[in-house]
Design a protein around this motif. Structure first.
Motif: not given
Length: 318
Positions: A242-247
């Motif tokens: 999920t973090a990778a999508e947002a970064l």
């Protein structure tokens, strides 16, 4: 033997069957060329489909692939008469950052970059590409040398981030990174940086404050790793995807944001599948940038570099 990522398992199964059939074919007992060709076509189709729609998290996995070409591979493939230079002349020689003088397409250059290591022993030796302060101070020493002898600088970035150990902090990790960024920005010679794998936080920026910043198609570049981001926001690294999508850490995202100047395409299936092709493509891309920058006088070079970073994000298309 090729290492396959989780999302590549259907491809791995097909290529395994192809390899088994080739061994059978070598015995001369049956003619299986048609079956091999059919399976190869299917495997190629699956590969194209998988890599045409990689998620940011899958891009992170590809960027970290242990068989991607590393600093040493690019130097061996692109730089002749390479003379490695070691030590920061103050504390130690950090193996996570390598550098030296050589000839690139007949042009004398200073090449500096992170080295992760190609196997377990090498990764331990190079601290998985995570540099300590002495590594960045070595890089600055080599940049000073390049400035003195009018050598263009090429940096290859591939690090999860600067080493966060107590000893590194005691020896001034933050100061060393800041000074390295300052050194890059103040050079009177052209500097071209390429993110060849991971570009993690300040540990990457320390070598990437360049006239031209390039990224390989499946490399990533971010202020923090997805795992680190997830640990802070959700108190668990399990939310890394999920973090990778947002970064917004992919090459395509960063080109839209104006953080990188150019994306260098990779062979189908990633740089680790056809390393020689990737090395040649990167060499051609760097040569084009150096040829353009070498025509600029010092004042113009430094002014454009300054303006580039001041304008970063101002006209970003998100």
């Amino acid at each position: 033997m090729r290492n396959f990522l989780n999302f590549e398992q259907p491809i791995a199964e097909l290529e395994g069957k192809i390899e088994e059939l080739r061994h059978l074919g070598d015995d001369g007992e049956v003619n299986i060329a048609d079956e091999i060709a059919r399976l190869q076509t299917k495997a190629d189709k699956l590969l194209r489909q998988a890599y045409s729609k990689l998620t940011p998290w899958q891009k992170v996995q590809v960027a970290r692939h242990p068989q991607r070409p590393h600093f040493a591979d690019y130097v061996a493939g692109l730089v002749t008469d390479y003379v490695p230079l070691a030590g920061d002349r103050a504390y130690a020689d950090d193996k996570a950052i390598q550098g030296g003088i050589g000839r690139f397409n007949g042009r004398s250059v200073m090449v500096i970059g992170h080295e992760k290591g190609g196997d377990t022993q090498g990764r331990v030796k190079h601290n998985f590409g995570m540099a300590r302060p002495e590594g960045y101070r070595k890089a600055m020493r080599l940049m000073d040398m390049a400035d003195r002898f009018r050598l263009p600088v090429v940096t290859l970035v591939d690090t999860p981030g600067a080493y966060p150990g107590v000893g590194a902090e005691e020896r001034g990790q933050a100061e060393a990174i800041a000074r390295s960024i300052e050194k890059c920005l103040g050079l009177t010679v052209p500097i071209v940086s390429v993110v060849i794998g991971e570009g993690g936080s300040g540990g990457a920026i320390a070598l990437a404050a360049a006239d031209r910043v390039l990224m390989l198609e499946h490399s990533v570049y971010s202020v923090i790793s997805p795992e680190g981001c997830a640990s802070i926001l959700w108190r668990s690294a399990e939310n890394a995807q999920t973090a990778a999508e947002a970064l917004r850490l992919t090459a395509a995202d960063l080109a839209k944001l104006g953080v990188v100047d150019r994306v260098v395409g990779e062979p189908m299936g990633g740089a680790h599948r056809v390393p020689k092709e990737m090395i040649d493509a990167l060499g051609a891309a760097v040569e084009r940038e150096l040829a353009t920058l070498s025509e600029l006088d010092v004042a113009t070079l430094r002014r454009q570099r300054r303006e580039k970073f001041l304008a970063m994000g101002r006209d970003a298309q998100i």
